[in-house]
Design a protein around this motif. Structure first.
Motif, mmCIF file in Angstrom:
data_model
loop_
_atom_site.group_PDB
_atom_site.id
_atom_site.type_symbol
_atom_site.label_atom_id
_atom_site.label_comp_id
_atom_site.label_asym_id
_atom_site.label_seq_id
_atom_site.Cartn_x
_atom_site.Cartn_y
_atom_site.Cartn_z
ATOM 1 N N ILE A 1 -23.376 -12.695 -12.399
ATOM 2 C CA ILE A 1 -23.616 -12.080 -11.100
ATOM 3 C C ILE A 1 -24.967 -12.528 -10.539
ATOM 4 O O ILE A 1 -25.057 -12.998 -9.405
ATOM 5 C CB ILE A 1 -23.529 -10.552 -11.217
ATOM 6 N N SER A 2 -26.001 -12.438 -11.346
ATOM 7 C CA SER A 2 -27.311 -12.874 -10.887
ATOM 8 C C SER A 2 -27.341 -14.374 -10.612
ATOM 9 O O SER A 2 -28.057 -14.842 -9.737
ATOM 10 C CB SER A 2 -28.379 -12.549 -11.925
ATOM 11 N N ARG A 3 -26.570 -15.119 -11.371
ATOM 12 C CA ARG A 3 -26.467 -16.558 -11.164
ATOM 13 C C ARG A 3 -25.998 -16.836 -9.734
ATOM 14 O O ARG A 3 -26.534 -17.666 -9.029
ATOM 15 C CB ARG A 3 -25.400 -17.074 -12.130
ATOM 16 N N ARG A 4 -24.993 -16.095 -9.311
ATOM 17 C CA ARG A 4 -24.482 -16.269 -7.953
ATOM 18 C C ARG A 4 -25.535 -15.888 -6.938
ATOM 19 O O ARG A 4 -25.712 -16.529 -5.919
ATOM 20 C CB ARG A 4 -23.271 -15.374 -7.746
ATOM 21 N N GLU A 5 -26.234 -14.792 -7.230
ATOM 22 C CA GLU A 5 -27.198 -14.340 -6.240
ATOM 23 C C GLU A 5 -28.414 -15.245 -6.171
ATOM 24 O O GLU A 5 -29.002 -15.420 -5.113
ATOM 25 C CB GLU A 5 -27.556 -12.887 -6.506
ATOM 26 N N LEU A 6 -28.756 -15.839 -7.310
ATOM 27 C CA LEU A 6 -29.842 -16.818 -7.270
ATOM 28 C C LEU A 6 -29.456 -17.965 -6.340
ATOM 29 O O LEU A 6 -30.246 -18.415 -5.517
ATOM 30 C CB LEU A 6 -30.141 -17.380 -8.656
ATOM 31 N N TRP A 7 -28.216 -18.418 -6.452
ATOM 32 C CA TRP A 7 -27.795 -19.527 -5.590
ATOM 33 C C TRP A 7 -27.814 -19.115 -4.129
ATOM 34 O O TRP A 7 -28.104 -19.924 -3.255
ATOM 35 C CB TRP A 7 -26.444 -20.084 -6.043
ATOM 36 N N CYS B 1 -38.434 -15.107 -10.210
ATOM 37 C CA CYS B 1 -39.069 -14.342 -9.135
ATOM 38 C C CYS B 1 -40.497 -14.850 -8.913
ATOM 39 O O CYS B 1 -40.936 -15.008 -7.774
ATOM 40 C CB CYS B 1 -39.114 -12.857 -9.475
ATOM 41 N N CYS B 2 -41.209 -15.089 -9.997
ATOM 42 C CA CYS B 2 -42.590 -15.555 -9.878
ATOM 43 C C CYS B 2 -42.640 -16.922 -9.207
ATOM 44 O O CYS B 2 -43.506 -17.193 -8.380
ATOM 45 C CB CYS B 2 -43.255 -15.621 -11.255
ATOM 46 N N ALA B 3 -41.692 -17.792 -9.566
ATOM 47 C CA ALA B 3 -41.694 -19.134 -8.984
ATOM 48 C C ALA B 3 -41.281 -19.102 -7.516
ATOM 49 O O ALA B 3 -41.676 -19.963 -6.732
ATOM 50 C CB ALA B 3 -40.759 -20.047 -9.770
ATOM 51 N N LEU B 4 -40.460 -18.115 -7.140
ATOM 52 C CA LEU B 4 -39.913 -18.090 -5.780
ATOM 53 C C LEU B 4 -40.713 -17.189 -4.844
ATOM 54 O O LEU B 4 -40.324 -16.989 -3.701
ATOM 55 C CB LEU B 4 -38.444 -17.639 -5.812
ATOM 56 N N ARG C 1 -36.509 -8.982 -1.642
ATOM 57 C CA ARG C 1 -35.349 -9.852 -1.771
ATOM 58 C C ARG C 1 -35.147 -10.284 -3.220
ATOM 59 O O ARG C 1 -34.032 -10.315 -3.749
ATOM 60 C CB ARG C 1 -35.585 -11.077 -0.867
ATOM 61 N N LEU C 2 -36.237 -10.618 -3.883
ATOM 62 C CA LEU C 2 -36.141 -11.093 -5.259
ATOM 63 C C LEU C 2 -35.725 -9.971 -6.217
ATOM 64 O O LEU C 2 -34.994 -10.200 -7.173
ATOM 65 C CB LEU C 2 -37.477 -11.707 -5.697
ATOM 66 N N MET C 3 -36.157 -8.766 -5.915
ATOM 67 C CA MET C 3 -35.768 -7.624 -6.747
ATOM 68 C C MET C 3 -34.273 -7.377 -6.622
ATOM 69 O O MET C 3 -33.608 -6.964 -7.569
ATOM 70 C CB MET C 3 -36.520 -6.361 -6.314
ATOM 71 N N GLU C 4 -33.756 -7.651 -5.435
ATOM 72 C CA GLU C 4 -32.341 -7.453 -5.191
ATOM 73 C C GLU C 4 -31.514 -8.418 -6.041
ATOM 74 O O GLU C 4 -30.583 -8.017 -6.726
ATOM 75 C CB GLU C 4 -32.069 -7.729 -3.714
ATOM 76 N N PHE C 5 -31.904 -9.681 -5.998
ATOM 77 C CA PHE C 5 -31.176 -10.683 -6.775
ATOM 78 C C PHE C 5 -31.302 -10.410 -8.273
ATOM 79 O O PHE C 5 -30.338 -10.447 -9.020
ATOM 80 C CB PHE C 5 -31.696 -12.088 -6.439
ATOM 81 N N SER C 6 -32.505 -10.095 -8.694
ATOM 82 C CA SER C 6 -32.754 -10.023 -10.135
ATOM 83 C C SER C 6 -32.396 -8.663 -10.716
ATOM 84 O O SER C 6 -32.263 -8.523 -11.928
ATOM 85 C CB SER C 6 -34.225 -10.304 -10.410
#
Ligand SMILES: Nc1ncnc2c1ncn2[C@@H]1O[C@H](COP(=O)(O)OP(=O)(O)OP(=O)(O)O)[C@@H](O)[C@H]1O
Ligand SMILES: [Mg+2]
Lengths: 320, 303
Positions: free
Chosen positions: B166-172, B144-147, B115-120
């Motif tokens: 784009i990543s900002r949106r996906e992080l949210w 990613c490390c923190a999450l 999931r984190l690879m997808e966002f980042s």
């Protein structure tokens, strides 16, 4: 916004510029020009190759192939000349935290090899411009981010360069300080300085004369903000306002494939609607008991354009 | 869940926090905004138990973390503004390192990583050394490390600075997913559009909470009549209005101007001011303030 001084060569001229790291291509055969006095925005996702391009143009790293001229000087071999006429503010804060603002400027004036007579005057000017006269003896590390960035700008233009490279100068800066910073950019541009700037704030990008979008090292669009907003997108942008915006957003993002990309602007939902009949969206929301305050077709903002141009490509890429 | 009373923190002669009160309920996103140097980072570090306050009380999950800073740590995930990755480890190794550190079970770690690879979008770069990533990619790897684990409370200090839109949106979107799992999130951000999405927002200025509440409550505290103008010569229009009303009463918002008026009837005056100078007004509308307008009201010198 070209300044006519009888010399109409572009400030920056780039042809087929490429940079590889091992077998990875960070900047892939890009070509463009920047006019004198122009504010040129260089936008793209993380890792697109923005900083790498800037570092090649400033003569910090070498290109793998291709050509570039900055202020008429070649990046192959005339780097010393280029350094004299360009200012560079790097993405990573490059001043010494354990020196005072005055000491940092003193240090930079030495790096630029400025004549002693000129140093004092320019340092005072830079302290005034960055609003740091009263804090000149504080430690730089203790300054708020906005002041640090202005000091870094001051250091970058101490030697009165005619071309300025700013790599994310406003990252982490608050809304008021960002606007102050852009006032500085305008006044520099108005005085004929060429400004090459990267940012992830799309509202700032609106203030550029022209914008280049790059992705994975490739230049994908270059135009004025106005022309970019008039681009034919894959769908039409609808703005949906609902009290239960998060519920609506979560619902629509699951329908992404049928309706199109959905993203939040504050608490407003923007849907890049790819279908024909928007009432399908409204009936879905109604079905799920999510009241809609308003839903209307709006002209895209630059951020809509950025998302529309770059998001789908990245997604398919990940899955592939 | 998080209860803070009269928190004071000094650094030498400088007061970084001058009596902050906070009440954050379980399972909400709480946003901290403020001018540069306002005290957001100090507050987050104090909540994380890294800094000891000079005065005040903090209780997290019912425990006094000033007396016993260790007890809350197992429940708190903290992403500092200057999170340090190991530059010589690869992307995948950094994530694995934190997965092991937080003792995330293997299956869960796999799922999370995907999931984190997808966002980042760091998937294609999993074997690249962290030191060779771009600025924003490093920031995303830190996230990613923190999450990689799911703490009860997540403290995030400017997680999206340097992160692309784009990543900002996906992080949210990830934060919303965590919210759905009951995680409590305290996040500082320079992006007002992000803070608008929090359940509650606190604006800190010079170490004090100037206002705090839901977005609607903050909007109700807005004193001006706000107008949005689009002109053919925005730059000149800004100059004129700014000379007329004062510097902090007119601001660029992308390709529009926001003009803060004391009274709705003043808009006629603005209209003729602009038109008399040959500026064409393409639209002039009364609008609702956003958080950025409120921020400007509260932090600009006009107060
Ligand atoms: N020394 C290096 N070795 C290997 N790869 C590198 C090196 N320097 C940069 N890269 C890679 O080149 C690509 C482009 O990086 P660059 O810093 O130019 O991106 P950017 O567009 O500035 O991104 P950001 O918005 O995150 O600052 C990235 O994939 C990065 O990992
Ligand atoms: Mg960069």
């Amino acid at each position: 916004m070209t300044i006519n001084d009888g010399n109409d060569k572009p400030a920056v001229w780039v042809k087929n510029l490429t940079r590889k790291f091992g077998d990875f291509t960070a900047v892939d055969n890009i070509s463009f020009n920047v006019g004198k006095g122009e504010i040129f925005g260089f936008l793209g996702p993380n890792g697109a190759g923005k900083s790498t391009t800037i570092r090649m143009l400033c003569g910090i790293i070498e290109q793998t192939s291709g050509d570039g001229y900055v202020g008429g000087y070649s990046i192959r071999g005339e780097n010393d000349r280029i350094k004299k006429i360009t200012g560079y503010m790097s993405q990573k804060f490059s001043l010494y935290n354990d020196l005072t603002p005055a000491e940092n400027l003193e240090f930079y004036s030495g790096v630029y090899g400025m004549p002693a007579a000129k140093r004092r005057e320019r340092m005072e000017w830079a302290l005034e411009m960055s609003g740091l006269e009263s804090r000149r003896h504080d430690l730089t590390g203790d300054l708020p981010q906005g002041f640090k960035q202005r000091l870094a700008l001051g250091a970058a233009i101490l030697h009165q360069p005619s071309i300025l490279f700013l790599d994310e100068p406003t990252a982490g800066v608050d809304p008021l300080s960002r606007r102050d910073f852009w006032e500085l950019i305008y006044s520099l541009s108005a005085s004929g300085v060429t400004v090459f700037v990267t940012t992830h704030y799309m509202d700032e990008a609106e203030h550029c004369d022209r914008i280049a979008f790059i992705d994975k090292g490739i230049l994908i669009k270059l135009d004025t903000p106005r022309a970019l907003k008039n681009l034919q997108l894959s769908g039409r942008i609808f703005e949906i306002i609902a009290a239960e915006w998060l519920k609506a957003f979560n619902l629509l993002r699951n329908e992404r494939r049928g309706f199109g990309e959905v993203s939040l602007f504050g608490t407003k939902i923007h849907l890049n609607f790819i279908g024909d009949d928007f009432s399908a969206v409204e009936s879905l929301l109604r079905e799920k008991n999510i009241p809609v305050e308003s839903a209307r077709h709006i002209p895209p903002s630059l951020e809509d354009v950025f998302v529309a141009l770059l998001r789908p490509a990245q997604i398919s890429d990940y899955e592939g | 869940m998080i209860e803070v009373r009269n928190l004071v923190k000094r650094f030498g002669s400088r007061d970084a926090l001058k009596g902050i009160n906070l009440h954050i309920e379980k399972g909400m996103i709480f946003a901290l905004v403020g001018a540069d140097g306002a005290g957001k980072t100090t507050l987050l570090r104090t909540l994380a138990g890294i800094l000891t306050p000079d005065d005040g009380e903090i209780s997290i999950l019912g425990r006094d973390i000033i007396k016993d800073p260790e007890c809350a740590k197992e429940h708190i995930g903290y992403l500092s503004q200057r999170f340090s990755l190991n530059p010589s480890l690869t992307v995948a190794e950094n994530i694995d390192f934190f997965g092991a550190l937080f003792q995330v079970p293997y299956g869960e770690r796999e799922k999370r990583t995907k999931r984190l690879m997808e966002f980042s979008r760091l998937g294609p770069f999993r074997d690249r050394q962290a030191g060779k990533l771009s600025g924003g990619m490093k920031q995303k790897l830190a996230l990613c490390c923190a999450l990689i684990h799911t703490p009860d409370i997540l403290l995030l200090d400017e997680p999206t600075t340097g992160v692309d839109p784009i990543s900002r949106r996906e992080l949210w979107e990830i934060l919303y997913d965590l919210l759905g799992e009951g995680v409590t999130i305290v996040v500082s951000t320079p992006y007002m559009d992000e803070a608008e999405r929090a359940g509650e927002i606190m604006l800190i200025h010079n170490g004090r909470a100037v206002i705090s509440g839901t977005l609607d409550q903050l909007k109700a505290s807005y004193r001006y009549f706000l107008f949005e103008a689009v002109c053919d010569q925005n730059r000149q229009a800004l100059r004129l209005v700014s000379d007329h009303l004062g510097k902090n009463r007119v601001m660029f918002f992308g390709d529009r101007l926001h003009i803060a008026l004391n009274d709705g009837s003043e808009s006629a005056g603005i209209k003729s001011l602009l038109e008399n100078s040959g500026i064409q007004i393409l639209s002039l509308l009364k609008i609702d303030p956003g958080l950025e307008d409120i921020f400007i009201q509260e932090t600009s010198g006009d107060n």
